[in-house]
Write an enzyme that holds these catalytic residues in place. Structure first.
Site, PDB file in Angstrom:
ATOM      1  N   ALA A  72       0.993  -1.264   0.047  1.00  0.00           N
ATOM      2  CA  ALA A  72      -0.083  -0.042   0.094  1.00  0.00           C
ATOM      3  C   ALA A  72       0.853   1.413  -0.142  1.00  0.00           C
ATOM      4  O   ALA A  72       0.317   2.305   0.220  1.00  0.00           O
ATOM      5  CB  ALA A  72      -1.100   0.004   0.988  1.00  0.00           C
ATOM      6  N   ALA A  73       2.048   1.175  -0.260  1.00  0.00           N
ATOM      7  CA  ALA A  73       2.864   2.318  -0.337  1.00  0.00           C
ATOM      8  C   ALA A  73       2.491   3.313  -1.513  1.00  0.00           C
ATOM      9  O   ALA A  73       2.223   4.412  -1.365  1.00  0.00           O
ATOM     10  CB  ALA A  73       4.347   2.176  -0.484  1.00  0.00           C
ATOM     11  N   GLY A  74       2.206   2.699  -2.643  1.00  0.00           N
ATOM     12  CA  GLY A  74       1.898   3.375  -3.763  1.00  0.00           C
ATOM     13  C   GLY A  74       0.189   3.904  -3.678  1.00  0.00           C
ATOM     14  O   GLY A  74       0.099   5.031  -4.197  1.00  0.00           O
ATOM     15  N   ASP A  75      -0.425   2.936  -3.069  1.00  0.00           N
ATOM     16  CA  ASP A  75      -1.725   3.530  -3.030  1.00  0.00           C
ATOM     17  C   ASP A  75      -1.907   4.694  -1.983  1.00  0.00           C
ATOM     18  O   ASP A  75      -2.580   5.540  -1.982  1.00  0.00           O
ATOM     19  CB  ASP A  75      -2.613   2.343  -2.216  1.00  0.00           C
ATOM     20  CG  ASP A  75      -2.772   1.152  -3.219  1.00  0.00           C
ATOM     21  OD1 ASP A  75      -2.503   1.304  -4.262  1.00  0.00           O
ATOM     22  OD2 ASP A  75      -3.031  -0.173  -2.802  1.00  0.00           O
TER      23      ASP A  75
HETATM   24  P1  ADP Z   1       4.041   0.886  -5.776  1.00  0.00           P
HETATM   25  O1  ADP Z   1       3.628   0.256  -4.461  1.00  0.00           O
HETATM   26  O2  ADP Z   1       2.699   1.350  -6.536  1.00  0.00           O
HETATM   27  O3  ADP Z   1       5.041  -0.076  -6.490  1.00  0.00           O
HETATM   28  P2  ADP Z   1       6.326   2.422  -5.133  1.00  0.00           P
HETATM   29  O4  ADP Z   1       6.808   1.006  -4.433  1.00  0.00           O
HETATM   30  O5  ADP Z   1       6.857   3.101  -6.279  1.00  0.00           O
HETATM   31  O6  ADP Z   1       4.740   2.085  -5.373  1.00  0.00           O
HETATM   32  O7  ADP Z   1       6.190   3.338  -3.760  1.00  0.00           O
HETATM   33  C1  ADP Z   1       5.503   4.469  -3.812  1.00  0.00           C
HETATM   34  C2  ADP Z   1       6.058   5.697  -3.118  1.00  0.00           C
HETATM   35  O8  ADP Z   1       6.111   5.165  -1.550  1.00  0.00           O
HETATM   36  C3  ADP Z   1       7.541   6.059  -3.319  1.00  0.00           C
HETATM   37  O9  ADP Z   1       7.793   7.021  -4.443  1.00  0.00           O
HETATM   38  C4  ADP Z   1       7.916   6.572  -2.192  1.00  0.00           C
HETATM   39  O10 ADP Z   1       7.710   7.682  -1.763  1.00  0.00           O
HETATM   40  C5  ADP Z   1       7.322   5.779  -0.987  1.00  0.00           C
HETATM   41  N1  ADP Z   1       8.127   4.473  -0.582  1.00  0.00           N
HETATM   42  C6  ADP Z   1       8.095   3.192  -1.144  1.00  0.00           C
HETATM   43  N2  ADP Z   1       8.867   2.574  -0.519  1.00  0.00           N
HETATM   44  C7  ADP Z   1       9.662   3.193   0.423  1.00  0.00           C
HETATM   45  C8  ADP Z   1      10.756   2.921   1.339  1.00  0.00           C
HETATM   46  N3  ADP Z   1      11.316   1.672   1.267  1.00  0.00           N
HETATM   47  N4  ADP Z   1      11.123   3.942   2.082  1.00  0.00           N
HETATM   48  C9  ADP Z   1      10.468   5.104   2.076  1.00  0.00           C
HETATM   49  N5  ADP Z   1       9.417   5.617   0.955  1.00  0.00           N
HETATM   50  C10 ADP Z   1       9.265   4.331   0.200  1.00  0.00           C
END
Ligand code: ADP
Length: 304
Positions: free
Chosen positions: A240-243
């Site tokens: 859910a980071a991307g969400d």
């Molecule tokens: P998805 O889950 O859609 O693949 P990402 O992996 O690109 O999305 O993550 C979306 C955003 O979440 C990133 O641009 C960043 O800001 C944040 N993020 C993801 N992983 C990390 C991490 N390990 N540490 C800090 N921020 C993170």
């Protein structure tokens, strides 16, 4: 202005297992948990927590009523969530001791959305309102076309990547939010700059947010390109980071179009989300994200 998230509602059944099941094997699990999931649900929670007036359109079965309740408890308008005679979309997730997983998916009610349901759900929305779509429900193509015909603005997170997306009228999308995998799928390029250039060439009217996990995120439109690094945190679970990023970016960007502020807030909200286990439960409240942003700018360790 409001945002209608037209998307997926999923139940994640998570089983801790000694090892992944082998063909023909029967095995006891070590532990079980049931979690709310689906990109649609997660992004709606992020939008609502970020303070946006948020509505949801989608479908569940009787077994998914708690998902609708969760959205309601988060302040999302669920009048357009239909309860169908079909199982709710779900995932059977085996998690091994080392943290690796194996996932079996059923689209269920998410794949029962029809063009008629879509037309009905878009009623009552006016130009100025936004629709946020992902690629986990049926009729995404039709929803995009109908939303544009009604004069609505559309944000699309083309996830998960699939060959059918190439046939969608992506040039009509107002905001495209995607990661490197999806960017590679749409452009054939692997480098972030080449992906951004490729998307701008194909869809010159579309604003683009390209997220790169721990490597941060770009914003690009016809006038400008911006970058914000990920906020350094100890990642526990990146689900859910991307969400979270998508919901927070949209909620912060829509009112005044300040992409630099929206990137910064979204990066902080997503960083908080990766420090906690789970999907919906890991998405921070607006006050928490704002306070975290204040702290990191005082420490001077993230913005450029
Ligand atoms: P998805 O889950 O859609 O693949 P990402 O992996 O690109 O999305 O993550 C979306 C955003 O979440 C990133 O641009 C960043 O800001 C944040 N993020 C993801 N992983 C990390 C991490 N390990 N540490 C800090 N921020 C993170």
């Amino acid at each position: 202005m409001k945002v209608l998230v037209f998307g997926s509602l999923n139940i994640d059944h998570v089983y801790q297992v000694p090892h992944f099941l082998r063909p023909g094997e029967t095995m006891d699990s070590l532990a079980y948990s049931r979690n709310a999931g689906g990109k649609g649900l997660n992004q709606a929670i992020a939008l609502a927590r970020a303070g946006m007036d948020t509505a949801f359109a989608g479908a569940i079965g009787q077994d998914g009523l708690f998902l609708r309740q969760l959205l309601e408890d988060t302040g999302v308008d669920t009048a357009r969530v239909q309860v169908l005679d079909s199982p709710t979309g779900h995932a059977i997730i085996q998690v091994e001791a080392g943290g690796g997983n194996a996932i079996l998916l059923l689209g269920g009610a998410n794949r029962c959305i029809t063009p008629e349901m879509a037309a009905h759900a878009l009623e009552g929305l006016c130009p100025g309102d936004w629709v946020l779509l992902q690629n986990e429900i049926s009729c995404g193509y039709e929803i995009l076309r109908m939303a544009k015909q009604r004069g609505l603005s559309v944000a699309l997170n083309p996830s998960p990547a699939s060959p059918e997306l190439a046939a969608w009228p992506l040039d009509t999308v107002d905001l495209l939010l995607l990661n490197e995998v999806e960017g590679n799928d749409l452009t054939g390029c692997t480098e972030p700059q080449a992906i951004l250039d490729g998307l701008m060439q194909r869809y010159p009217q579309t604003a683009v947010v390209l997220t790169l996990g721990a490597d941060g995120a770009y914003y690009r439109d016809a006038q400008q390109q911006l970058y914000h690094p990920a906020v350094p945190v100890t990642a526990v679970d990146t689900t859910a980071a991307g969400d979270t990023f998508t919901g927070y970016f949209l909620a912060a960007w829509l009112p005044g179009g300040d992409a630099a502020h929206a990137l910064r807030l979204a990066a902080h909200a997503a960083a908080l989300a990766v420090t906690r286990p789970g999907a919906g439960a890991s998405i921070p409240e607006a006050e928490e994200a704002a306070a975290f942003m204040d702290r990191t700018s005082k420490n001077g360790d993230c913005d450029q």
